[in-house]
Enzyme design. Structure first.
Site, mmCIF file in Angstrom:
data_model
loop_
_atom_site.group_PDB
_atom_site.id
_atom_site.type_symbol
_atom_site.label_atom_id
_atom_site.label_comp_id
_atom_site.label_asym_id
_atom_site.label_seq_id
_atom_site.Cartn_x
_atom_site.Cartn_y
_atom_site.Cartn_z
ATOM 1 N N CYS A 6 0.816 -1.227 0.000
ATOM 2 C CA CYS A 6 0.000 0.000 0.000
ATOM 3 C C CYS A 6 0.848 1.275 0.000
ATOM 4 O O CYS A 6 2.022 1.258 0.354
ATOM 5 C CB CYS A 6 -0.916 -0.018 1.217
ATOM 6 S SG CYS A 6 -2.331 1.076 1.010
ATOM 7 N N ASP A 128 -6.154 -3.375 11.858
ATOM 8 C CA ASP A 128 -4.997 -2.484 11.855
ATOM 9 C C ASP A 128 -4.773 -1.951 13.273
ATOM 10 O O ASP A 128 -5.623 -2.096 14.157
ATOM 11 C CB ASP A 128 -5.307 -1.319 10.872
ATOM 12 C CG ASP A 128 -4.096 -0.505 10.490
ATOM 13 O OD1 ASP A 128 -2.971 -0.847 10.916
ATOM 14 O OD2 ASP A 128 -4.268 0.486 9.759
HETATM 15 O O1 LIG Z 1 -0.681 4.721 4.607
HETATM 16 C C1 LIG Z 1 -1.296 5.737 4.958
HETATM 17 O O2 LIG Z 1 -0.721 6.829 4.995
HETATM 18 C C2 LIG Z 1 -2.743 5.646 5.357
HETATM 19 C C3 LIG Z 1 -3.448 6.817 5.567
HETATM 20 C C4 LIG Z 1 -4.789 6.771 5.928
HETATM 21 C C5 LIG Z 1 -5.434 5.549 6.064
HETATM 22 C C6 LIG Z 1 -4.730 4.372 5.856
HETATM 23 C C7 LIG Z 1 -3.395 4.396 5.508
HETATM 24 N N1 LIG Z 1 -2.668 3.241 5.293
HETATM 25 C C8 LIG Z 1 -3.073 1.946 5.716
HETATM 26 O O3 LIG Z 1 -2.530 1.677 6.990
HETATM 27 C C9 LIG Z 1 -2.310 0.282 7.135
HETATM 28 C C10 LIG Z 1 -1.004 -0.077 7.788
HETATM 29 O O4 LIG Z 1 0.034 0.735 7.466
HETATM 30 P P1 LIG Z 1 1.510 0.490 8.060
HETATM 31 O O5 LIG Z 1 2.062 -0.722 7.357
HETATM 32 O O6 LIG Z 1 1.413 0.291 9.530
HETATM 33 O O7 LIG Z 1 2.231 1.731 7.697
HETATM 34 C C11 LIG Z 1 -2.471 -0.311 5.751
HETATM 35 O O8 LIG Z 1 -3.739 -0.962 5.739
HETATM 36 C C12 LIG Z 1 -2.529 0.854 4.828
HETATM 37 O O9 LIG Z 1 -3.446 0.584 3.785
#
Ligand SMILES: O=C(O)c1ccccc1N[C@@H]1O[C@H](COP(=O)(O)O)[C@@H](O)[C@H]1O
Length: 204
Positions: A6, A128
């Site tokens: 992502c 998450d």
């Molecule tokens: O990645 C972003 O900036 C974000 C912003 C707003 C909503 C979701 C976002 N990302 C999502 O967050 C999780 C985990 O991220 P990480 O690996 O802990 O950095 C993932 O599902 C992204 O899609």
């Protein structure tokens, strides 16, 4: 093991994810993230993605009309709702032809009453940490009440070093990562993307 990479912003990082075997690539449209891109840039990136790989737009508490307009302009296959969006929004997105992922913090998922959990059961769920995209993990013991019964993805602070052990412990259907495959905040690293996908698949 379904793997979503992502927060992609460049043709190079999309190609790295696709070549390493990702099932889905994600683009951030939620405002305020260092990874946020425009629908026009997403459309360019999506056009480089082979058929069969999901192209996912990530939104957070944005008006549904805006979500639909952006998703159509970028020609996404899938919408990820990462705020407090109701099931009715998911139903409208399905009716408009999009697949969906609905993200919950583990605490928010645990707080759902049994009736609501049943209502969400047939939807694809993503669990998450509290602050999405911040590279934070959640405490696995928070899942003691039970993971979703249907398809669910694990996210939150995953990286090439911890993904295999967390998959082994929690048995999600798939994983989603953003921060853990970056060399600095918002900057994807193709080598880390490859390492992550290899590690996630090493025990499946
Ligand atoms: O990645 C972003 O900036 C974000 C912003 C707003 C909503 C979701 C976002 N990302 C999502 O967050 C999780 C985990 O991220 P990480 O690996 O802990 O950095 C993932 O599902 C992204 O899609």
């Amino acid at each position: 093991m379904y793997i979503k990479i992502c927060g992609l912003q460049t043709v190079e990082s999309v190609a790295a994810a696709v070549e390493a075997g990702a099932n889905a690539v994600g683009f951030i449209f939620a405002p305020g993230s260092p990874r946020t891109i425009t629908a026009a840039l997403a459309a360019t990136l999506v056009s480089s993605v082979p058929e069969g790989i999901e192209t996912v737009g990530v939104f957070r508490d944005q008006p549904l009309d805006e979500v639909l307009a952006t998703s159509r302009e970028a020609e996404l296959t899938t919408v990820q709702l990462h705020g407090n969006e109701p099931l009715a929004d998911v139903t409208r997105l399905h009716a408009a032809g999009f697949r969906t992922l609905r993200a919950f913090s583990v605490a928010a998922y645990n707080a759902l009453n049994p009736e609501d959990k049943r209502a969400w059961k047939s939807e694809r769920i993503l669990l998450d940490a509290v602050e999405p995209g911040a590279g934070e993990t959640f405490d696995s013991s928070e899942l003691a009440q039970g993971a979703p019964q249907g398809f669910w993805l694990l996210a939150g602070g995953l990286n090439p070093s911890n993904v295999a052990s967390l998959v082994g412990a929690l048995h999600p259907h798939g994983v989603d990562v953003s921060s853990g495959v970056e060399s600095s905040r918002g900057v994807k690293d193709s080598m880390l993307i490859r390492d992550f996908i290899q590690a996630a698949r090493s025990i499946s």
